[in-house]
Design a protein around this motif. Structure first.
Motif, PDB file in Angstrom:
ATOM      1  N   THR A  81       0.838  -1.208   0.000  1.00  0.00           N
ATOM      2  CA  THR A  81       0.000   0.000   0.000  1.00  0.00           C
ATOM      3  C   THR A  81       0.870   1.255   0.000  1.00  0.00           C
ATOM      4  O   THR A  81       0.664   2.181  -0.787  1.00  0.00           O
ATOM      5  CB  THR A  81      -0.909   0.018   1.243  1.00  0.00           C
ATOM      6  OG1 THR A  81      -1.680  -1.180   1.263  1.00  0.00           O
ATOM      7  CG2 THR A  81      -1.837   1.213   1.201  1.00  0.00           C
ATOM      8  N   SER A 123      -7.454   3.233   0.112  1.00  0.00           N
ATOM      9  CA  SER A 123      -8.862   3.094   0.458  1.00  0.00           C
ATOM     10  C   SER A 123      -9.291   1.634   0.483  1.00  0.00           C
ATOM     11  O   SER A 123      -9.980   1.180   1.413  1.00  0.00           O
ATOM     12  CB  SER A 123      -9.723   3.872  -0.545  1.00  0.00           C
ATOM     13  OG  SER A 123     -11.089   3.766  -0.227  1.00  0.00           O
ATOM     14  N   ASN A 124      -8.861   0.883  -0.519  1.00  0.00           N
ATOM     15  CA  ASN A 124      -9.222  -0.537  -0.579  1.00  0.00           C
ATOM     16  C   ASN A 124      -8.641  -1.314   0.593  1.00  0.00           C
ATOM     17  O   ASN A 124      -9.291  -2.193   1.169  1.00  0.00           O
ATOM     18  CB  ASN A 124      -8.729  -1.146  -1.897  1.00  0.00           C
ATOM     19  CG  ASN A 124      -9.513  -0.646  -3.093  1.00  0.00           C
ATOM     20  OD1 ASN A 124     -10.656  -0.220  -2.955  1.00  0.00           O
ATOM     21  ND2 ASN A 124      -8.902  -0.692  -4.272  1.00  0.00           N
TER      22      ASN A 124
END
Length: 413
Positions: free
Chosen positions: A24, A301-302
């Motif tokens: 991420t 966000s995911n």
């Protein structure tokens, strides 16, 4: 207030999911890194091309003879247009919009220059006095070619600072000394330099055009004419260029619509086209950079949605024992902002470091890429925007977490 328990919880979650957190953060860092590198590379390319224009005055126009490609007044295509001293005099005295003007005659053959026991090959420019302003040169010592040199056919020369460095090894000033150009002695009256980063611009020798035409059998030939014009807009400069071409067409008997008969290089028009082109390039760079950043934000966000999903029971228990919706939201938001901020900072530092390394390894005489500097305010603004975007990225799953009912959360499998 600083809630140490909450931060311990966040770091514990990150520690349990190292690979996921790394991927991420990497997507976010890569977005900032690419934006910085693209902006720096674009600036370096812009500076490199701009330095080519800096070698000459911004309002300069250069005229070069060509070969006709259209029949005109009974003359078949293929006629060579030949510029002469008369063209220089005509432009100088008839056109009031011209500020500075100089002809140039190219000496054919080897440009071998000697000074005492030293030899070197350098560019030889045969010019009128105004060329000093047209080519943005300035005197380090002595003077430039003057009007009397032209009128009296003086054998004088003005040398570039790199010519002096190459020929004058004893450290003594060459002013008043003689250099030989193809065996012909010329007295050095000045040493010049230029703001251009190109060494080629400073490895030249200027001599009076009238002297060169006499000594080297040039007759009244002029190979090109350079001039500067008074303040004009790009549109006015374009109109002036058309009038120049029509004037030469009338005096040399060729069709004014013949694009091959004479070539006019208009620096002001070229600079305008250059600026328009780089506005498009800058826009393209920002689109790519922002698109990469957005991809990273979507990834954040995911991941936060997955985090909320994994911690559903935990959130339910916390709410059952009295945790407020804001405490749940803030916990998810803080994790999102932490990952985004840290990764963004790493991407920023790496991007700036890479551009610094590239800048230090660019050859000084590079003509296409120079000083790929980064506007630090733009870089910091992009990082701040990234952090804010990270907050929004975490807000959606945080809001979802705050709405979880304890009973439903405890039943979640």
């Amino acid at each position: 207030m600083f809630d140490i328990d909450k931060w311990e919880e966040i770091f514990s979650t990150i520690k349990k999911n190292k690979l996921r957190t790394f991927l991420t953060g990497f997507s976010v860092a890569w977005g900032i890194f690419m934006l910085i590198v693209l902006l720096g590379a674009g600036k370096g390319l812009e500076n490199g091309i701009h330095s080519n224009f800096d070698a000459d005055a911004a309002n300069s126009i250069w005229i070069f003879p060509g070969q006709t490609s259209k029949p005109f007044n009974g003359v078949q295509p293929g006629k060579y247009v030949r510029l002469t001293n008369e063209d220089y005099e005509r432009l100088k005295h008839e056109n009031k919009k011209i500020e500075r003007i100089s002809g140039r005659y190219n000496i054919r053959g080897n440009d071998l220059i000697s000074y005492k026991d030293e030899y070197g090959t350098f560019g030889i420019n045969t010019v009128h006095p105004d060329m000093e302003v047209i080519e943005n040169s300035f005197q380090i010592e002595g003077r430039f070619i003057n009007k009397i040199d032209i009128e009296k056919l003086r054998k004088v020369a003005v040398i570039g600072d790199l010519v002096e460095k190459a020929l004058c090894k004893n450290g003594k000033s060459p002013i008043g000394e003689y250099i030989k150009i193809r065996g012909v002695p010329f007295k050095v009256v000045g040493i010049y330099s230029e703001n251009s980063n190109s060494d080629a611009e400073r490895r030249r020798v200027y001599v009076p055009i009238s002297t060169a035409q006499m000594v080297f059998s040039g007759g009244n030939s002029v190979n090109n004419i350079a001039l500067t014009v008074k303040d004009m807009t790009a549109e006015e400069s374009e109109q002036f260029e058309k009038k120049l071409k029509a004037s030469f067409a009338a005096n040399h008997n060729f069709d004014k619509e013949d694009d091959r008969a004479i070539f006019i290089q208009n620096n002001q028009e070229n600079i305008k086209e250059f600026r328009n082109a780089f506005q498009g390039i800058r826009l393209f760079i920002w689109i790519i950079g922002i698109g990469t950043i957005i991809a990273g934000i979507v990834g954040v966000s995911n991941i936060m949605i997955i985090v909320v999903k994994e911690r559903t029971k935990e959130i339910g228990i916390r709410k059952a024992i009295g945790a407020t919706p804001w405490s749940v939201v803030s916990s998810v938001l803080q994790e999102s902002i932490l990952i985004t901020s840290f990764a963004g900072y790493i991407g920023l530092v790496l991007g700036v470091a890479v551009m610094e390394i590239i800048a230090k390894n660019i050859p000084e005489d590079s003509m296409m890429f120079k000083n790929p500097d980064i506007d630090i305010s733009v870089a910091i603004s992009a990082t701040i925007l990234l952090v804010i975007s990270g907050s929004f990225a975490g807000y959606i799953p945080a809001r979802r977490a705050a709405k979880i009912k304890p009973v439903v959360a405890l039943r979640d499998e």
